[in-house]
Design a protein around this motif. Structure first.
Motif, PDB file in Angstrom:
ATOM      1  N   ASN A  42     -36.916  20.892 -26.021  1.00  0.00           N
ATOM      2  CA  ASN A  42     -37.125  20.928 -27.464  1.00  0.00           C
ATOM      3  C   ASN A  42     -37.629  19.565 -27.920  1.00  0.00           C
ATOM      4  N   LEU A  43     -38.756  19.592 -28.630  1.00  0.00           N
ATOM      5  CA  LEU A  43     -39.412  18.364 -29.067  1.00  0.00           C
ATOM      6  C   LEU A  43     -39.652  18.401 -30.571  1.00  0.00           C
ATOM      7  N   GLU A  44     -39.348  17.297 -31.229  1.00  0.00           N
ATOM      8  CA  GLU A  44     -39.673  17.114 -32.646  1.00  0.00           C
ATOM      9  C   GLU A  44     -40.276  15.721 -32.818  1.00  0.00           C
ATOM     10  N   ASP A  45     -41.459  15.670 -33.410  1.00  0.00           N
ATOM     11  CA  ASP A  45     -42.175  14.409 -33.596  1.00  0.00           C
ATOM     12  C   ASP A  45     -42.709  14.378 -35.027  1.00  0.00           C
ATOM     13  N   VAL A  46     -42.222  13.425 -35.838  1.00  0.00           N
ATOM     14  CA  VAL A  46     -42.586  13.341 -37.253  1.00  0.00           C
ATOM     15  C   VAL A  46     -43.104  11.939 -37.544  1.00  0.00           C
ATOM     16  N   THR A  47     -44.179  11.873 -38.334  1.00  0.00           N
ATOM     17  CA  THR A  47     -44.661  10.579 -38.836  1.00  0.00           C
ATOM     18  C   THR A  47     -44.439  10.521 -40.343  1.00  0.00           C
ATOM     19  N   ASN A  48     -44.055   9.353 -40.817  1.00  0.00           N
ATOM     20  CA  ASN A  48     -43.864   9.105 -42.256  1.00  0.00           C
ATOM     21  C   ASN A  48     -42.837  10.050 -42.896  1.00  0.00           C
ATOM     22  N   PRO A  49     -41.562   9.820 -42.669  1.00  0.00           N
ATOM     23  CA  PRO A  49     -40.955   8.749 -41.865  1.00  0.00           C
ATOM     24  C   PRO A  49     -41.016   9.093 -40.375  1.00  0.00           C
ATOM     25  N   ASP A  50     -40.980   8.090 -39.544  1.00  0.00           N
ATOM     26  CA  ASP A  50     -41.087   8.286 -38.109  1.00  0.00           C
ATOM     27  C   ASP A  50     -39.782   8.830 -37.537  1.00  0.00           C
ATOM     28  N   PHE A  51     -39.931   9.850 -36.749  1.00  0.00           N
ATOM     29  CA  PHE A  51     -38.765  10.444 -36.085  1.00  0.00           C
ATOM     30  C   PHE A  51     -39.258  11.106 -34.803  1.00  0.00           C
ATOM     31  N   TYR A  52     -38.506  10.891 -33.721  1.00  0.00           N
ATOM     32  CA  TYR A  52     -38.883  11.490 -32.441  1.00  0.00           C
ATOM     33  C   TYR A  52     -37.621  11.904 -31.691  1.00  0.00           C
ATOM     34  N   ARG A  53     -37.644  13.139 -31.232  1.00  0.00           N
ATOM     35  CA  ARG A  53     -36.510  13.623 -30.424  1.00  0.00           C
ATOM     36  C   ARG A  53     -37.038  14.607 -29.388  1.00  0.00           C
ATOM     37  N   LYS A  54     -36.634  14.390 -28.149  1.00  0.00           N
ATOM     38  CA  LYS A  54     -36.998  15.300 -27.068  1.00  0.00           C
ATOM     39  C   LYS A  54     -35.780  15.510 -26.186  1.00  0.00           C
ATOM     40  N   VAL A  55     -35.395  16.772 -26.051  1.00  0.00           N
ATOM     41  CA  VAL A  55     -34.215  17.118 -25.260  1.00  0.00           C
ATOM     42  C   VAL A  55     -34.622  18.152 -24.221  1.00  0.00           C
ATOM     43  N   LYS A  56     -34.290  17.862 -22.967  1.00  0.00           N
ATOM     44  CA  LYS A  56     -34.575  18.800 -21.884  1.00  0.00           C
ATOM     45  C   LYS A  56     -33.300  19.073 -21.100  1.00  0.00           C
ATOM     46  N   ASP A  57     -33.023  20.337 -20.886  1.00  0.00           N
ATOM     47  CA  ASP A  57     -31.836  20.740 -20.124  1.00  0.00           C
ATOM     48  C   ASP A  57     -32.261  21.706 -19.023  1.00  0.00           C
ATOM     49  N   VAL A  58     -31.567  21.603 -17.889  1.00  0.00           N
ATOM     50  CA  VAL A  58     -31.840  22.467 -16.741  1.00  0.00           C
ATOM     51  C   VAL A  58     -30.521  23.059 -16.253  1.00  0.00           C
ATOM     52  N   LEU A  59     -30.557  24.331 -15.928  1.00  0.00           N
ATOM     53  CA  LEU A  59     -29.368  25.007 -15.429  1.00  0.00           C
ATOM     54  C   LEU A  59     -29.760  25.871 -14.240  1.00  0.00           C
ATOM     55  N   ARG A  60     -28.970  25.759 -13.158  1.00  0.00           N
ATOM     56  CA  ARG A  60     -29.220  26.560 -11.956  1.00  0.00           C
ATOM     57  C   ARG A  60     -28.014  27.464 -11.695  1.00  0.00           C
ATOM     58  N   THR A  61     -28.330  28.719 -11.397  1.00  0.00           N
ATOM     59  CA  THR A  61     -27.273  29.713 -11.199  1.00  0.00           C
ATOM     60  C   THR A  61     -27.518  30.479  -9.908  1.00  0.00           C
ATOM     61  N   HIS A  62     -26.427  30.710  -9.169  1.00  0.00           N
ATOM     62  CA  HIS A  62     -26.472  31.552  -7.968  1.00  0.00           C
ATOM     63  C   HIS A  62     -25.614  32.790  -8.249  1.00  0.00           C
ATOM     64  N   ALA A  63     -26.053  33.922  -7.724  1.00  0.00           N
ATOM     65  CA  ALA A  63     -25.291  35.161  -7.940  1.00  0.00           C
ATOM     66  C   ALA A  63     -25.262  35.983  -6.664  1.00  0.00           C
ATOM     67  N   LEU A  64     -24.079  36.483  -6.320  1.00  0.00           N
ATOM     68  CA  LEU A  64     -23.903  37.434  -5.235  1.00  0.00           C
ATOM     69  C   LEU A  64     -23.598  38.793  -5.849  1.00  0.00           C
ATOM     70  N   ILE A  65     -24.258  39.841  -5.351  1.00  0.00           N
ATOM     71  CA  ILE A  65     -24.141  41.172  -5.949  1.00  0.00           C
ATOM     72  C   ILE A  65     -23.736  42.182  -4.893  1.00  0.00           C
ATOM     73  N   LEU A  66     -22.833  43.068  -5.266  1.00  0.00           N
ATOM     74  CA  LEU A  66     -22.441  44.173  -4.396  1.00  0.00           C
ATOM     75  C   LEU A  66     -22.119  45.377  -5.274  1.00  0.00           C
ATOM     76  N   GLU A  67     -22.714  46.512  -4.960  1.00  0.00           N
ATOM     77  CA  GLU A  67     -22.412  47.735  -5.703  1.00  0.00           C
ATOM     78  C   GLU A  67     -22.576  48.954  -4.802  1.00  0.00           C
ATOM     79  N   GLY A  68     -21.750  49.932  -5.061  1.00  0.00           N
ATOM     80  CA  GLY A  68     -21.806  51.176  -4.304  1.00  0.00           C
ATOM     81  C   GLY A  68     -21.958  52.353  -5.242  1.00  0.00           C
TER      82      GLY A  68
END
Length: 844
Positions: free
Chosen positions: A514-540
């Protein structure tokens, strides 16, 4: 003279010598006893007819001989031939009869075990059967061919002329073990829509009939006709299933998760309605292979179930034009492409104008024009497109590779200017939304019992807004991007015609910026998140169509690397046919979700597509979890269908930012849950070419925010009463549908007028969602006609009208302080006005 004792001793020695001599020469024994001893010693089995060995006796071979030597010995001493089959089975027949006897063994090709009671059908209409060892024989005489049949195996025809009569045949049958077809309800709501025994709804677009207001089998518009599925703002980008928000639904296109589902910012589905072959919709009880959602699952596949010939089609309506083509490169490969583009670059149709007014009302774009009344000018450009590519290649008889690519894009540019009090003001707004996806899948059928599927996918989503204003000399840039990669492994094991077992592993990585960049007034914010998931599945799964019992149970266990947390998700589906007409169904599931859409400010991204994707941090943004249970009873007989379903659902870990509040909770950051229970009913009657149905949904949906001063109040997406009726007539190539939809108004929060200071107005609200909007009512119509010329080219013409009565339906309402009058004003948003559409399509 010998004494008696000496005589007895000599007599004993003489008898012993005779006995030893006899043993050295060998004692004659019955042939049947000889081969019985050989069977015990060498662990083999003899096959013979009693006539061939009856009364036969001979000296047995020495036990020290090998099996082959013993058989050679027996062959020399008798008029018999011996055929050794893998040191396991030995056939015995008379040498003089060899040319007249055909013998053989029948085995399963899957496990190489003998097949008992296989039918051997001869040319003269006589039959014989295999014994417990799979052995059979018959007289050749005038037989030319014979057919082997057995339940559960593919029949095999054999030509006797190609056989070697001196040796028994070894024949292998291929298993014909397939899962019994799941019982489906006949056409529900419209032709091409059915309900599976697992509780899911299945749409076959190529067999789709017609629904009121629809002239194309749009998946996301069609699913809104299903009881319990709604959209509070008429948008396919805001589909609410049993009180859930749109981001809580999982949308899959050929295994790719899609983060953008609507063109024209929600009024048109991004999925080409002329492309999909199967659409599966789960409100509850979804397979354990579906993760990352706490509400429904919508899985779309464009891979045909059977081979299809080359085809081409092209169509146009009052919003877009599209083409579709499929070409077989060989007997084992084909390529398929589709493309669709808006026609707004060339013409502004009445349909486009109604859509534009609906989408952009009460946004910053219309705010600019409403606030300016002198020399106002506007120049707008809007367009969208989507395209898909599929390549399928079969390798041998067991392997198949499928490549799917999809690209989606919406682009809006609006330049506005005005001169007020000799001051020139202008705004240039650019809004872009796009989603790219790719999936590479490999499938292998190891045998008739076991199948493996592996697919690797990527989905990339971007929402970008750029606003430049001259008067304030300000530039505002907002950007939300999602990059989702994953690998899925699925193994399917068919144990027999009733039982099957599935297992697998899934890896998923999601990164959101997520990025926000503003001029007059100056404001800058950049946030990056990463998530890794493993899943084991069994069904009958157990599916017995004879006893009408269906049971499927499974679980997926998610492991989130970042939080080092395990989350189990059990699922259950149970169906029982009480009799041929009455069916009972129980569905249950527990699911979780790590990403969600929130709204920081209602004017973000110009207030048009103001939601942005974020990832859970397991604290202020919890992992959302759901549990759901439903009980369904359906009755179908003589064209009547009655379906009643009661359900309970609870979702925890929601945030106020994800619920779209426009009251006192708009800037409150807290977490909670919602709890919903209700009933969904459908009554349908099919009479020859006419189909009519009436559905009704009741639900009670409440928020629980324990840290807020009002901990319990109605959910923003609660639509307590919904009633829908449709009448559909289909005969030959002509189809027509008329229907109406009525819903009670969604909740809203009114201001507390008793606490308003008119000299300095501020918004003071009553309890959240203390009242409701007016009821929503809409009548829709559609009709299609298809014909074919002498060259086999098909033509299809469609006409639809949404909101025939042109009713002004309010779909949202909130309050704000007017900068012009310094007073509290009511802001209303309305549904589409009367909106016509016409389509034309050519196929060959």
């Amino acid at each position: 003279m010998l004494l008696p004792k000496q005589f007895h001793f000599l007599f004993f020695l003489f008898f012993l010598a005779l006995n030893l001599f006899a043993q050295g020469q060998g004692q004659v024994m019955p042939f049947k006893k000889i081969i019985s001893e050989i069977e015990k010693q060498h662990q083999v089995s003899f096959n013979y007819t009693e006539d061939n060995i009856s009364g036969l006796e001979l000296i047995p071979p020495k036990k020290t001989l090998s099996l082959a030597q013993k058989l050679e010995y027996l062959s020399k001493k008798t008029n018999l031939s011996f055929e050794n089959i893998g040191n396991q089975f030995i056939n015995i027949y008379k040498k003089s009869d060899e040319p007249q006897i055909i013998c053989g063994y029948v085995f399963s090709n899957a496990d190489k075990k003998p097949i008992e009671n296989a039918n051997i059908n001869l040319d003269d209409k006589t039959q014989t059967r295999t014994d417990s060892k799979g052995y059979f024989e018959f007289k050749k005489e005038n037989q030319n061919t014979f057919l082997i049949t057995h339940i559960g195996f593919v029949s095999k025809k054999n030509t006797i002329g190609n056989t070697d009569s001196e040796n028994c045949l070894q024949l292998f049958l291929e298993p014909e073990i397939t899962e019994l077809h799941e019982i489906k309800t006949n056409a529900i709501l419209a032709s091409g829509i059915s309900k599976n025994v697992d509780g899911s709804f299945e749409i076959k677009p190529k067999k789709f009939g017609i629904l009121p207001g629809l002239i194309e089998p749009d998946a996301l518009q069609t699913m809104q006709q299903i009881p319990g599925v709604n959209s509070i703002d008429e948008s396919v980008s805001s589909i609410n299933v049993r009180g859930g928000t749109h981001d809580q639904n999982l949308f899959l296109w050929n295994g790719i998760r899609m983060y953008q589902t609507g063109h024209f910012f929600g009024l048109i589905s991004v999925f080409n309605p002329n492309l999909a072959h199967t659409i599966s919709i789960y409100k509850n009880g979804s397979s354990a292979f579906y993760g990352e959602s706490v509400s429904s699952v919508v899985a779309m596949s464009s891979t045909p179930e059977t081979a299809e010939k080359n085809s081409f089609s092209a169509g146009i309506n009052m919003i877009n034009a599209d083409i579709y083509a499929k070409y077989n490169l060989s007997k084992k490969s084909y390529i398929e492409i589709s493309a669709r583009k808006s026609i707004t670059d060339f013409v502004e149709t009445p349909t486009y104008k109604e859509y534009f007014n609906k989408v952009f009302q009460n946004t910053t774009i219309t705010d600019f024009s409403n606030n300016q009344n002198v020399d106002y000018q506007s120049d707008k450009k809007f367009g969208f497109y989507d395209a898909t590519l599929k390549y399928v290649q079969k390798i041998g008889n067991k392997d198949q590779i499928v490549l799917d690519l999809i690209t989606i894009k919406d682009n809006l540019e609006v330049f506005q200017s005005a001169t007020v009090y000799d001051i020139f003001r202008s705004e240039n707004n650019i809004l872009r939304q796009q989603n790219y996806g790719g999936n590479l899948a490999w499938k292998r059928n190891w045998n008739s019992f076991n199948t493996t599927k592996i697919n690797v996918y990527n989905s990339a989503y971007e929402l970008l807004a750029n606003q430049t204003t001259t008067f304030e000399n300000q530039i505002v840039i907002q950007e939300n991007t999602v990059n989702n990669n994953g690998v899925n492994l699925e193994n399917n094991h068919i144990l027999n015609s009733k039982f099957s077992l599935n297992d697998g592993y899934q890896f998923n990585e999601i990164g959101i910026t997520n990025l926000e960049d503003v001029t007059n007034p100056d404001f800058y914010r950049k946030v990056k998140d990463v998530l890794r998931t493993h899943a084991l599945i069994l069904e009958g799964k157990y599916n017995d169509t004879i006893s009408r019992v269906y049971f499927k149970a499974g679980t997926r266990v998610n492991y989130i690397e970042k939080f080092k947390k395990f989350i189990p998700e059990p699922r259950i589906q149970f169906g029982y046919g009480i009799n041929k007409s009455l069916n009972l169904e129980l569905l249950g599931e527990m699911k979780s979700q790590n990403s969600q859409q929130i709204i920081d400010l209602q004017k973000d991204y110009f207030g048009i597509e103001k939601r942005r994707w974020i990832i859970s941090n397991d604290s202020t943004i919890p992992i959302q979890k759901s549990r759901q249970l439903s009980l369904n009873l359906s009755y179908e007989k003589k064209g009547w269908l009655l379906d009643i379903e009661n359900f309970y659902k609870k979702v925890t870990g929601i945030t106020t930012s994800s619920q779209g509040f426009q009251n006192q909770l708009e800037f409150v950051k807290t977490t909670g849950d919602y709890e919903i229970w209700g009933t969904e009913m459908l009554v349908q009657k099919k009479m020859n070419h006419f189909l009519t149905w009436l559905s009704y949904t009741y639900n009670h949906n409440n928020y629980h925010f324990v840290n807020y001063e009002y901990p319990v109040f109605p959910n923003n997406f609660e639509v307590m009463h919904t009633a829908t009726w449709a009448g559909i007539y289909e005969k030959n190539n002509f189809k027509i549908a008329l229907g109406t939809k009525w819903t009670s108004g969604r909740p809203k929060t009114s201001p507390d007028n008793s606490q308003i200071d008119l000299s300095n107005p501020t918004l003071v609200y009553n309890k959240p969602n203390n009242t409701n909007l007016h009821t929503f009512a809409q009548v829709n119509f559609s009709s299609t006609y298809k014909w074919e010329d002498a060259n086999g080219i098909q033509y299809k013409l469609g006409v639809s009208i949404l909101n025939i009565l042109n009713r002004k339906n309010e779909i949202s309402e909130y309050y704000r302080i007017s900068s012009l009058t310094n007073s509290i004003e009511e802001v209303e948003t309305f549904s589409l006005q009367r909106t016509p559409n016409v389509s034309f399509r050519v196929s060959f």
